[in-house]
Design an enzyme around this catalytic site. Structure first.
Site, short mmCIF file in Angstrom:
data_model
loop_
_atom_site.label_atom_id
_atom_site.label_comp_id
_atom_site.label_asym_id
_atom_site.label_seq_id
_atom_site.Cartn_x
_atom_site.Cartn_y
_atom_site.Cartn_z
N TYR A 142 0.80 -1.25 0.13
CA TYR A 142 -0.07 -0.15 0.08
C TYR A 142 0.93 1.27 0.13
O TYR A 142 0.39 2.23 -0.56
CB TYR A 142 -0.77 0.21 1.41
CG TYR A 142 -2.38 -0.75 1.06
CD1 TYR A 142 -2.34 -2.00 0.92
CD2 TYR A 142 -3.50 -0.07 1.17
CE1 TYR A 142 -3.54 -2.73 0.72
CE2 TYR A 142 -4.70 -0.45 0.98
CZ TYR A 142 -4.66 -2.05 0.80
OH TYR A 142 -5.86 -2.51 0.56
N LYS A 193 2.95 -15.29 1.77
CA LYS A 193 3.32 -16.14 0.62
C LYS A 193 5.00 -16.32 0.66
O LYS A 193 5.70 -15.57 -0.26
CB LYS A 193 2.90 -15.53 -0.70
CG LYS A 193 1.66 -15.54 -0.97
CD LYS A 193 1.06 -16.94 -1.53
CE LYS A 193 1.43 -17.06 -2.86
NZ LYS A 193 1.18 -18.31 -3.47
N ASP A 226 -2.70 -18.11 0.09
CA ASP A 226 -3.97 -18.48 -0.70
C ASP A 226 -4.62 -19.79 -0.26
O ASP A 226 -5.78 -19.80 -0.17
CB ASP A 226 -3.24 -18.91 -2.31
CG ASP A 226 -2.13 -19.87 -2.21
OD1 ASP A 226 -1.26 -19.91 -0.98
OD2 ASP A 226 -1.74 -20.47 -2.97
N ASP A 250 -6.61 -7.12 3.40
CA ASP A 250 -7.52 -6.63 2.87
C ASP A 250 -8.55 -7.79 2.11
O ASP A 250 -9.64 -7.50 2.46
CB ASP A 250 -6.96 -5.58 1.70
CG ASP A 250 -8.06 -4.86 1.02
OD1 ASP A 250 -9.04 -4.32 1.58
OD2 ASP A 250 -7.98 -4.82 -0.09
N ASP A 254 -12.06 -9.30 3.82
CA ASP A 254 -13.44 -9.42 3.04
C ASP A 254 -14.07 -10.70 3.08
O ASP A 254 -15.39 -10.98 2.96
CB ASP A 254 -13.45 -8.96 1.46
CG ASP A 254 -13.71 -7.51 1.26
OD1 ASP A 254 -13.44 -6.51 2.25
OD2 ASP A 254 -14.24 -6.93 0.14
#
Ligand code: IPM
Ligand code: MG
Length: 370
Positions: A142, A193, A226, A250, A254
């Site tokens: 970000y 990751k 993932d 983020d 969700d």
């Protein structure tokens, strides 16, 4: 009686509508003498851009820095799709997070029994779900530099975003996660990751280190981000506290939000470091949902995530745990009584509007406070 300075930033879209319901509860708390709230309001996002040409003014930033807590609604909408990138509505929120040093974003995902059927997953997978995503909020892709689009000699363009994390940034967010886990299910899952990203390798190393040296009694699991997304829709109740970076947080939050039935249900707290002298933390509270321009101004929005965000402020900024418990209970009671806004109503079920839902919570809150 304690006095707290509150900055209300309703923002755009449904932001002002859901903030209206929070105002009622804040006024009630002041009237009851639970605490005195001195609240100011200001613009942020597209509405600030329309009035001042920026997503947040320096004056509003100054008020935010001085406030005991900031309550934030939502920003953005198609109306501002074409404004210059540095002035887009989201820039106001990102500046608040960065300049207030709000590195720790707590996003609880709780599935109320009454809402289990509103989730897109089967009831037994989500009923009783109670997890918290701890999202790093001031680092990563970000904010990393370079962040740019450059034109190459052959006329092609090249876009760059930079994912950066330092040891210190990872340590402090890991500590927030472990501390929180100690007060809950004593279990942390850390998502990154490391199989493709150097920042993931470091994240994994540092979290392992903090765990070994400071929190050996908390259970720690590492999971690839993932796979974590997949596990969240497969068997979300396996998690207690989930700590991850800004971008993965983020996305994963969700997903977690939708498990609970609706994005309209999830509150969040963004906290800074504790001030050594005063013991206070800078803090901003906001619903996880966005500005929902499609339903803005129609009185249909679900105010529960915004009200829940006030609940988190009562708990984390004002040390009013009893009032926070009462507010959580009021929300649960209203849902148990069958009240639903459109986003959480089952097919054929009657839905109430924003103010009816807010009034019902206020009424239950009055009862719960006694
Ligand atoms: C969130 C939002 C923000 C983010 C946007 C509005 C910049 O999606 O808080 O999750 O990406 O952090
Ligand atoms: Mg988001």
């Amino acid at each position: 009686m304690a006095t707290f300075n509150l900055l209300l930033l309703p923002g755009d879209g449904i932001g002002p509508e859901v903030m209206g319901e929070v105002r009622k509860i804040v006024d009630f708390l002041s009237r009851q003498g639970v605490a005195r709230f001195e609240s100011e309001s200001d613009l942020v996002g597209g509405s600030a851009f329309d009035a001042h040409g920026v997503a947040i003014t320096d004056a509003a930033m100054k008020t935010a820095l001085a406030a005991d807590a900031v309550l934030f609604g939502a920003v953005g909408g198609p109306k501002w799709d074409k404004v210059p990138y540095q002035h887009r509505p989201e820039a106001g929120l990102l500046r608040l997070r960065k300049d207030l040093g709000l590195f720790a974003n707590l996003r609880p995902a709780i599935c109320y029994p009454a809402l289990a059927d509103a989730s897109s997953l089967k009831r037994d997978v989500v009923e009783g779900l109670d997890i918290v995503i701890v999202r790093e909020l001031t680092g990563g892709v970000y904010f990393g530099e370079p962040k740019e689009i450059v034109t190459l000699e052959n006329g092609e363009k090249r876009a760059v975003d930079t994912q950066i994390y330092t040891t210190g940034e990872i340590e402090r967010i890991a500590r927030v996660a472990f501390e929180l886990a100690k007060k809950r299910g004593n279990k942390v899952a850390s998502a990154e990751k490391r199989n493709v990203m150097k920042s993931g390798v470091l994240w994994n190393e540092v979290v392992t280190h903090v765990h070994k040296n400071e929190y050996p009694d908390v259970a720690l699991e590492h999971v690839l981000a993932d796979n974590c997304a997949m596990q969240l829709v497969r068997q979300p109740k396996q998690y207690d506290v989930l700590v991850t970076d800004n971008l993965f947080g983020d996305v994963l939050s969700d997903i977690a939000a939708m498990l609970t039935g609706s994005l309209g249900m999830l509150p969040s707290a963004s906290l800074g470091a504790e001030d050594a002298a005063t013991g206070k933390r800078k803090a901003l509270y906001e619903p996880v949902h966005g500005s929902a321009p499609d339903i803005a101004g129609k009185g249909l929005a679900n105010p529960l995530a915004m009200i829940g965000s006030l609940g988190m402020a009562l708990r984390y900024s004002f040390n009013l745990g009893d009032a926070a418990d009462a507010l959580d209970k009021a929300i649960a009671n209203v849902l148990a009584a069958g009240l639903r806004t459109k986003d959480i109503a089952a097919a054929g079920q009657n839905a109430v509007g924003t103010t009816d839902m807010g009034d019902a919570v206020l009424k239950e809150f009055q009862k719960a406070l006694g």
